[in-house]
Design a protein around this motif. Structure first.
Motif, PDB file in Angstrom:
ATOM      1  N   VAL A  52       0.842  -1.196   0.000  1.00 55.74           N
ATOM      2  CA  VAL A  52       0.000   0.000   0.000  1.00 55.74           C
ATOM      3  C   VAL A  52       0.879   1.249   0.000  1.00 55.74           C
ATOM      4  O   VAL A  52       0.677   2.170  -0.800  1.00 55.74           O
ATOM      5  CB  VAL A  52      -0.954   0.008   1.223  1.00 55.74           C
ATOM      6  N   VAL A  53       1.874   1.280   0.875  1.00 58.71           N
ATOM      7  CA  VAL A  53       2.763   2.434   0.976  1.00 58.71           C
ATOM      8  C   VAL A  53       3.503   2.660  -0.344  1.00 58.71           C
ATOM      9  O   VAL A  53       3.584   3.789  -0.840  1.00 58.71           O
ATOM     10  CB  VAL A  53       3.759   2.261   2.145  1.00 58.71           C
ATOM     11  N   LYS A  54       4.017   1.591  -0.945  1.00 59.36           N
ATOM     12  CA  LYS A  54       4.737   1.715  -2.219  1.00 59.36           C
ATOM     13  C   LYS A  54       3.826   2.201  -3.341  1.00 59.36           C
ATOM     14  O   LYS A  54       4.222   3.039  -4.153  1.00 59.36           O
ATOM     15  CB  LYS A  54       5.358   0.372  -2.613  1.00 59.36           C
ATOM     16  N   ARG A  55       2.628   1.698  -3.391  1.00 58.14           N
ATOM     17  CA  ARG A  55       1.694   2.107  -4.441  1.00 58.14           C
ATOM     18  C   ARG A  55       1.308   3.576  -4.287  1.00 58.14           C
ATOM     19  O   ARG A  55       1.274   4.324  -5.263  1.00 58.14           O
ATOM     20  CB  ARG A  55       0.449   1.218  -4.403  1.00 58.14           C
ATOM     21  N   LEU A  56       1.041   3.998  -3.050  1.00 57.86           N
ATOM     22  CA  LEU A  56       0.713   5.401  -2.816  1.00 57.86           C
ATOM     23  C   LEU A  56       1.886   6.313  -3.164  1.00 57.86           C
ATOM     24  O   LEU A  56       1.702   7.386  -3.741  1.00 57.86           O
ATOM     25  CB  LEU A  56       0.285   5.612  -1.365  1.00 57.86           C
ATOM     26  N   ARG A  57       3.092   5.889  -2.827  1.00 61.37           N
ATOM     27  CA  ARG A  57       4.274   6.674  -3.168  1.00 61.37           C
ATOM     28  C   ARG A  57       4.436   6.773  -4.690  1.00 61.37           C
ATOM     29  O   ARG A  57       4.775   7.834  -5.220  1.00 61.37           O
ATOM     30  CB  ARG A  57       5.525   6.046  -2.559  1.00 61.37           C
ATOM     31  N   ALA A  58       4.163   5.696  -5.395  1.00 60.22           N
ATOM     32  CA  ALA A  58       4.271   5.712  -6.858  1.00 60.22           C
ATOM     33  C   ALA A  58       3.277   6.704  -7.464  1.00 60.22           C
ATOM     34  O   ALA A  58       3.632   7.460  -8.377  1.00 60.22           O
ATOM     35  CB  ALA A  58       4.046   4.313  -7.416  1.00 60.22           C
ATOM     36  N   PHE A  59       2.044   6.701  -6.970  1.00 58.68           N
ATOM     37  CA  PHE A  59       1.053   7.651  -7.481  1.00 58.68           C
ATOM     38  C   PHE A  59       1.472   9.100  -7.209  1.00 58.68           C
ATOM     39  O   PHE A  59       1.372   9.949  -8.084  1.00 58.68           O
ATOM     40  CB  PHE A  59      -0.330   7.396  -6.878  1.00 58.68           C
ATOM     41  N   THR A  60       1.947   9.368  -5.999  1.00 57.37           N
ATOM     42  CA  THR A  60       2.347  10.744  -5.685  1.00 57.37           C
ATOM     43  C   THR A  60       3.581  11.154  -6.488  1.00 57.37           C
ATOM     44  O   THR A  60       3.686  12.302  -6.906  1.00 57.37           O
ATOM     45  CB  THR A  60       2.589  10.942  -4.171  1.00 57.37           C
ATOM     46  N   ASP A  61       4.489  10.227  -6.729  1.00 56.87           N
ATOM     47  CA  ASP A  61       5.664  10.520  -7.556  1.00 56.87           C
ATOM     48  C   ASP A  61       5.267  10.872  -8.994  1.00 56.87           C
ATOM     49  O   ASP A  61       5.976  11.607  -9.673  1.00 56.87           O
ATOM     50  CB  ASP A  61       6.637   9.346  -7.572  1.00 56.87           C
ATOM     51  N   LEU A  62       4.134  10.337  -9.447  1.00 57.72           N
ATOM     52  CA  LEU A  62       3.637  10.639 -10.791  1.00 57.72           C
ATOM     53  C   LEU A  62       2.795  11.910 -10.830  1.00 57.72           C
ATOM     54  O   LEU A  62       2.254  12.266 -11.873  1.00 57.72           O
ATOM     55  CB  LEU A  62       2.814   9.458 -11.323  1.00 57.72           C
ATOM     56  N   GLY A  63       2.676  12.579  -9.689  1.00 54.86           N
ATOM     57  CA  GLY A  63       1.978  13.847  -9.648  1.00 54.86           C
ATOM     58  C   GLY A  63       0.526  13.791  -9.209  1.00 54.86           C
ATOM     59  O   GLY A  63      -0.172  14.797  -9.235  1.00 54.86           O
ATOM     60  N   TRP A  64       0.062  12.618  -8.804  1.00 53.92           N
ATOM     61  CA  TRP A  64      -1.317  12.495  -8.336  1.00 53.92           C
ATOM     62  C   TRP A  64      -1.428  13.053  -6.925  1.00 53.92           C
ATOM     63  O   TRP A  64      -0.531  12.893  -6.104  1.00 53.92           O
ATOM     64  CB  TRP A  64      -1.752  11.033  -8.336  1.00 53.92           C
ATOM     65  N   GLN A  65      -2.550  13.650  -6.618  1.00 50.13           N
ATOM     66  CA  GLN A  65      -2.873  14.093  -5.262  1.00 50.13           C
ATOM     67  C   GLN A  65      -3.739  12.985  -4.666  1.00 50.13           C
ATOM     68  O   GLN A  65      -4.882  12.791  -5.064  1.00 50.13           O
ATOM     69  CB  GLN A  65      -3.639  15.408  -5.327  1.00 50.13           C
ATOM     70  N   VAL A  66      -3.185  12.219  -3.733  1.00 47.41           N
ATOM     71  CA  VAL A  66      -3.833  11.005  -3.228  1.00 47.41           C
ATOM     72  C   VAL A  66      -4.412  11.233  -1.838  1.00 47.41           C
ATOM     73  O   VAL A  66      -3.753  11.775  -0.956  1.00 47.41           O
ATOM     74  CB  VAL A  66      -2.832   9.831  -3.172  1.00 47.41           C
ATOM     75  N   THR A  67      -5.651  10.785  -1.653  1.00 48.43           N
ATOM     76  CA  THR A  67      -6.262  10.693  -0.333  1.00 48.43           C
ATOM     77  C   THR A  67      -6.601   9.222  -0.121  1.00 48.43           C
ATOM     78  O   THR A  67      -7.332   8.636  -0.911  1.00 48.43           O
ATOM     79  CB  THR A  67      -7.538  11.544  -0.227  1.00 48.43           C
ATOM     80  N   ALA A  68      -6.046   8.648   0.929  1.00 48.34           N
ATOM     81  CA  ALA A  68      -6.261   7.229   1.208  1.00 48.34           C
ATOM     82  C   ALA A  68      -7.320   7.060   2.297  1.00 48.34           C
ATOM     83  O   ALA A  68      -7.416   7.867   3.220  1.00 48.34           O
ATOM     84  CB  ALA A  68      -4.957   6.589   1.651  1.00 48.34           C
ATOM     85  N   PHE A  69      -8.095   6.017   2.170  1.00 44.43           N
ATOM     86  CA  PHE A  69      -9.065   5.592   3.181  1.00 44.43           C
ATOM     87  C   PHE A  69      -8.606   4.206   3.619  1.00 44.43           C
ATOM     88  O   PHE A  69      -8.715   3.247   2.847  1.00 44.43           O
ATOM     89  CB  PHE A  69     -10.477   5.531   2.598  1.00 44.43           C
ATOM     90  N   THR A  70      -8.058   4.111   4.827  1.00 47.83           N
ATOM     91  CA  THR A  70      -7.449   2.851   5.244  1.00 47.83           C
ATOM     92  C   THR A  70      -7.818   2.481   6.679  1.00 47.83           C
ATOM     93  O   THR A  70      -8.170   3.324   7.495  1.00 47.83           O
ATOM     94  CB  THR A  70      -5.916   2.933   5.166  1.00 47.83           C
TER      95      THR A  70
END
Length: 64
Positions: A20-38
């Motif tokens: 989960v952490v790696k996937r979220l980091r990948a999205f943010t590295d690509l410029g996405w603004q991520v909000t997670a519900f966990t």
């Protein structure tokens, strides 16, 4: 590719899971603004801060 105003909502079963952490980091590295519900797990001696915008859905437990 323009990354302006790209936002993503991400649902995951456990916020401290390495995948989960790696996937979220990948999205943010690509410029996405991520909000997670966990969910999170209580572990003795461990207080983990998610390190990303997170909505805590509560504690989850393993089945007995």
């Amino acid at each position: 590719m323009s990354t302006t105003n790209r936002s993503l909502v991400f649902f995951a079963p456990e916020r401290a899971d390495a995948r989960v952490v790696k996937r979220l980091r990948a999205f943010t590295d690509l410029g996405w603004q991520v909000t997670a519900f966990t969910f999170h797990r209580s572990r003795p001696g461990r207080t983990d801060s998610p390190g990303f915008a997170n909505v805590d859905l509560g504690e989850t437990q393993d089945r007995a």
